[in-house]
Design a protein around this motif. Structure first.
Motif, mmCIF file in Angstrom:
data_model
loop_
_atom_site.group_PDB
_atom_site.id
_atom_site.type_symbol
_atom_site.label_atom_id
_atom_site.label_comp_id
_atom_site.label_asym_id
_atom_site.label_seq_id
_atom_site.Cartn_x
_atom_site.Cartn_y
_atom_site.Cartn_z
ATOM 1 N N MET A 197 -46.422 -6.367 45.362
ATOM 2 C CA MET A 197 -46.454 -5.420 46.483
ATOM 3 C C MET A 197 -47.784 -4.687 46.633
ATOM 4 O O MET A 197 -47.945 -3.888 47.543
ATOM 5 C CB MET A 197 -45.354 -4.364 46.295
ATOM 6 C CG MET A 197 -43.957 -4.921 46.395
ATOM 7 S SD MET A 197 -43.614 -5.406 48.103
ATOM 8 C CE MET A 197 -41.893 -5.777 47.999
ATOM 9 N N VAL A 256 -34.075 -3.390 47.895
ATOM 10 C CA VAL A 256 -35.285 -3.628 48.684
ATOM 11 C C VAL A 256 -34.923 -3.805 50.159
ATOM 12 O O VAL A 256 -35.627 -3.326 51.064
ATOM 13 C CB VAL A 256 -36.054 -4.851 48.123
ATOM 14 C CG1 VAL A 256 -37.059 -5.373 49.111
ATOM 15 C CG2 VAL A 256 -36.750 -4.453 46.840
ATOM 16 N N GLY A 305 -36.362 -1.272 52.876
ATOM 17 C CA GLY A 305 -37.419 -1.743 53.760
ATOM 18 C C GLY A 305 -36.977 -2.141 55.154
ATOM 19 O O GLY A 305 -37.790 -2.538 55.976
ATOM 20 N N THR A 365 -38.860 0.426 58.318
ATOM 21 C CA THR A 365 -39.923 -0.280 59.042
ATOM 22 C C THR A 365 -39.545 -0.440 60.521
ATOM 23 O O THR A 365 -40.356 -0.161 61.411
ATOM 24 C CB THR A 365 -40.148 -1.670 58.412
ATOM 25 O OG1 THR A 365 -40.294 -1.503 57.008
ATOM 26 C CG2 THR A 365 -41.368 -2.340 58.961
ATOM 27 N N THR A 377 -39.657 2.935 62.400
ATOM 28 C CA THR A 377 -41.039 3.399 62.594
ATOM 29 C C THR A 377 -41.684 2.622 63.741
ATOM 30 O O THR A 377 -42.326 3.204 64.629
ATOM 31 C CB THR A 377 -41.863 3.208 61.300
ATOM 32 O OG1 THR A 377 -41.251 3.957 60.264
ATOM 33 C CG2 THR A 377 -43.294 3.665 61.479
ATOM 34 N N LEU A 395 -46.056 8.182 61.808
ATOM 35 C CA LEU A 395 -45.244 8.396 60.600
ATOM 36 C C LEU A 395 -45.094 9.892 60.292
ATOM 37 O O LEU A 395 -44.175 10.298 59.603
ATOM 38 C CB LEU A 395 -45.887 7.684 59.404
ATOM 39 C CG LEU A 395 -45.632 6.177 59.313
ATOM 40 C CD1 LEU A 395 -46.659 5.494 58.408
ATOM 41 C CD2 LEU A 395 -44.222 5.891 58.809
ATOM 42 N N VAL A 449 -39.715 9.051 59.447
ATOM 43 C CA VAL A 449 -38.581 8.139 59.499
ATOM 44 C C VAL A 449 -37.581 8.410 58.373
ATOM 45 O O VAL A 449 -36.408 8.068 58.475
ATOM 46 C CB VAL A 449 -39.079 6.679 59.522
ATOM 47 C CG1 VAL A 449 -39.495 6.217 58.147
ATOM 48 C CG2 VAL A 449 -38.048 5.748 60.116
ATOM 49 N N PHE A 466 -39.051 16.006 54.326
ATOM 50 C CA PHE A 466 -40.339 15.573 54.890
ATOM 51 C C PHE A 466 -40.514 16.029 56.336
ATOM 52 O O PHE A 466 -41.622 16.240 56.808
ATOM 53 C CB PHE A 466 -40.468 14.049 54.806
ATOM 54 C CG PHE A 466 -40.446 13.500 53.405
ATOM 55 C CD1 PHE A 466 -40.669 14.338 52.318
ATOM 56 C CD2 PHE A 466 -40.220 12.161 53.174
ATOM 57 C CE1 PHE A 466 -40.650 13.843 51.016
ATOM 58 C CE2 PHE A 466 -40.204 11.649 51.878
ATOM 59 C CZ PHE A 466 -40.409 12.493 50.804
ATOM 60 N N SER A 523 -42.996 9.132 50.545
ATOM 61 C CA SER A 523 -42.732 9.979 49.398
ATOM 62 C C SER A 523 -44.016 10.139 48.578
ATOM 63 O O SER A 523 -45.111 9.812 49.066
ATOM 64 C CB SER A 523 -41.587 9.418 48.561
ATOM 65 O OG SER A 523 -41.108 10.417 47.702
ATOM 66 N N VAL A 533 -42.438 1.708 46.846
ATOM 67 C CA VAL A 533 -43.014 0.490 46.286
ATOM 68 C C VAL A 533 -43.594 -0.405 47.388
ATOM 69 O O VAL A 533 -44.603 -1.076 47.194
ATOM 70 C CB VAL A 533 -41.907 -0.295 45.534
ATOM 71 C CG1 VAL A 533 -42.348 -1.701 45.227
ATOM 72 C CG2 VAL A 533 -41.505 0.414 44.266
#
Ligand code: HEM
Length: 641
Positions: free
Chosen positions: A130, A340, A344, A348, A351, A423, A428, A461, A572, A579
């Protein structure tokens, strides 16, 4: 109020304060602030209001549970684990475990609370797959997926998984070294996916493009990209409507797990909820079956070659019996695959959806982005479009022939700024990170406060990214602000003017001193009580364990180079940062720039009720989305699309 980056504080040694001194909104006995949460339609906004009112740190209580909420950039390091171990995650993440694994007690790296040995092993193994150095291998695969979407949107023959029959001659060149596997039996459809049907082909200069629910399409695209990049499996969600059920099952499973987490009766007395719980469980089962099929597929390829550091290869290595007791079981590997995909997928896709919305809502920024892409040669000229003679995809060709490939795209400054600002403004993961001070240990020292064991420490956030105390004009979409900002911390890369902080009380003065220390990079101010003398997980806490070495080094050259303060954390921060952030960023940049290259993008104002109405429909389960979907009009730039 001035953004904290513009403040100066006297560097006096603060006196410690107890948690009780932290201010907070009034609440009812035991219920605390719960009624306020239930009253609000979109609670990240309520939390932002409190963050402004209480200057970035406040105390809450919900049904007897104590919370300290932190939106102050200067106090993040000891919580998130930057330069120190940080706090463990809240056990609340375990509510997602039924989605991660059907086996009780099996967790994935995103939900595990402590940085355990398994977490360390898994995280370390993801590094080579990654990290920035691996992105080159994913670029052609991402292009292949987005070209399929482009073809779908123009109702051109869809780009198939077998490149030889591709609509674009150059697509053949995008075949990855590991040929993708077909997705037979992966989706186990439970729900019928309401994908927008492809629009009818529009004649050149003809009628306006049809309205499309773009979020659903981008979710399918996101799954296809994840399948191919991470696992070498072609889910085919865009091409084969039934396969999109994979995404539906995942979403439905998350919805059900969230509902069970919020209402334990749903788990204990399922018959009270009629078919809903059964349907949710069926979605979870179907999702688990799909995950197991992915793992079987990876296993069927045999041991990975020595030089294969793809994600799938790394997973296979984690299960190698030669590792003895350190080898992960099939159930654990499946939990990692499920993790994962959870981590993910919507992040994604949503966003990308908000960035397409931004193209419409902020036309000046969109025009600047278009200009940059045109100068880079990524928007074909009319002559190139005419020269293409209606064969292939000139936009794809432009991307394929760009010198520097994915690195050139990643480093386009305005595209980078546009994505970073998106972002920020459309966080998100608005809920952010939820941590805890472990029971039975010493208090955690956060800034000047001693935070009691058992307290949940919450970093939302949305508040960090939209607070007036952290940003100038936080509600404006201004990609330009990223032109001189450290992409990691969000602070200016040059030291700027300073002003004096307003201290309302001695505790705030103490907070001020900690902010000063944070901006000066004084490690002493960041010791977390319980871990000050422990090295338990520090060795694995740096982002280098995920191969994210550039994240740390990106501070160099900054006026705040030694700073531990951060006001920007869409992925984060600290030991539990994302990751997949480099892969996520690349996917987002390629998809956004490709769609701009091939289409003129507009919101369907009629259907969405305009920009303001769309923003009012923001909602969150785990990620930020728009209720009812995002209906947009994508007009091909040419008759070739
Ligand atoms: C725009 C895209 C993305 C965003 C905004 C995002 C954001 C985040 C955030 C905020 C976290 C921390 C979650 C928490 O602690 O509660 C996280 C963790 C994680 N993300 Fe992402 N993510 C994105 C894409 C991806 C992708 C594409 C992958 C994998 C291919 C991925 C894999 C992970 C994993 C495995 C973790 C857990 C790390 C750990 O706990 O050690 N993410 N992500």
């Amino acid at each position: 109020m001035q953004p904290s980056s513009l403040r100066t504080f006297s560097p006096q040694q603060p006196s410690l304060s107890t948690q009780r001194k932290i201010p907070g909104p009034p609440g009812l006995p035991w219920l605390g602030q719960l009624p306020a949460f239930l009253r609000t339609k979109f609670f990240p906004k309520q939390m932002l209001k409190w963050a402004e009112e209480y200057d970035g740190v406040y105390r809450m209580e919900i049904v007897g549970r104590k919370y300290v909420v932190v939106a102050d950039p200067a106090l993040m390091a000891p919580i998130m684990g930057r330069g120190c171990p940080g706090l463990p995650k809240s056990e609340g993440y375990a509510m997602w475990d039924p989605v991660i694994s059907p086996h009780p007690g099996v967790q994935g790296i995103v939900t595990v609370s402590e940085n355990t040995e398994i977490w360390r092993t898994v995280r370390r193994s993801y590094g080579p797959a990654m990290g920035l150095a691996s992105l080159g291998r994913y670029y052609p695969v991402i292009l292949r997926c987005v070209a399929t979407l482009g073809d779908y949107l123009t109702a051109a023959p869809s780009a198939p998984s077998a490149p030889s029959t591709s609509a674009s001659p150059s697509l053949a060149a995008t075949a990855s070294s590991t040929p993708p596997r077909p997705a037979a039996a992966l989706a186990s459809p439970v729900r019928t996916p309401p994908l927008s049907p492809p629009p009818p082909p529009s004649p050149a200069g003809g009628s306006p493009p049809p309205s499309l629910e773009i979020n659903r399409l981008l979710k399918s695209l996101s799954l296809d990209m994840l399948g191919l990049t991470a696992f070498g499996v072609d889910f085919g969600c865009l091409r084969v409507p039934e396969q999109a059920a994979l995404g539906h099952n995942l979403e439905r499973a998350m919805e059900e797990a969230g509902a069970r987490g919020r209402n334990p009766a749903r788990r204990l007395l399922p018959w009270l909820f009629e078919g809903e719980v059964r349907e949710g469980q069926a979605a979870m089962d179907a999702y688990h079956a799909a995950v197991e099929a992915v793992w079987r597929d990876i296993q069927s390829r045999g041991p990975p070659a020595d030089d294969d550091t793809s994600f799938a290869a790394q997973l296979a290595r984690l299960a190698d019996p030669a590792l003895g007791s350190s080898a992960l079981s099939d159930a654990q590997i499946c939990a990692e695959i499920a993790t994962v995909m959870v981590a993910g997928y919507e992040t994604t896709a949503n966003t990308m959806t908000w960035l397409l919305f931004a193209l419409h809502a902020y036309p000046e920024a969109a025009a600047r982005l278009e200009e940059e892409l045109r100068l880079a040669g990524l928007i074909p000229s009319d002559a190139e479009l005419d020269g293409a003679g209606g064969v292939g995809d000139p936009s794809l060709d432009a991307f394929l022939s760009l010198p520097g490939g994915h690195e050139a795209i990643s480093s386009l400054p305005y595209l980078d700024a546009f994505v970073r600002e998106g972002l920020r403004l459309f966080s998100v993961a608005p809920n952010g990170a939820v941590k805890r001070v472990p029971e039975g240990g010493p208090p955690a020292r956060i800034g000047p406060y001693d935070v009691e064991p058992g307290t949940t420490v919450w970093v939302p956030f949305w508040s960090v990214h939209l607070s007036e105390r952290n940003w100038e004009r936080p509600l404006e979409f201004e990609p330009e602000r990223w032109m001189n900002q450290n992409p990691r911390t969000g602070f200016p890369t040059t030291t700027t003017t300073t002003t004096t902080a307003t201290s309302r009380c001695p505790v705030f003065a103490a907070v001020g001193a900690f902010r000063a220390a944070a901006e000066g990079g004084d490690d002493a101010a960041f010791s977390v009580g319980r871990n000050a003398s422990s090295s338990s997980s520090s060795s694995s806490s740096s982002s280098s364990s995920s191969g994210n070495s550039s994240s740390n080094s990106s501070n160099s050259g900054s006026g705040l180079s030694s700073s531990k303060a951060t006001r920007y954390m869409p992925f984060s921060d600290g030991s539990r940062n994302c990751v997949g952030q480099h892969l996520g960023m690349l996917q987002i940049k390629v998809v956004l720039s490709y769609l701009v290259s091939r289409f003129r993008v507009r919101l369907d104002e009629q259907r969405m009720g305009g920009v303001a109405r769309t923003l009012e429909r923001q909602r969150v389960n785990l990620t930020l989305e728009v209720a009812g979907g995002m209906w947009m009009l994508l007009e091909p730039r040419s008759r070739w699309g």
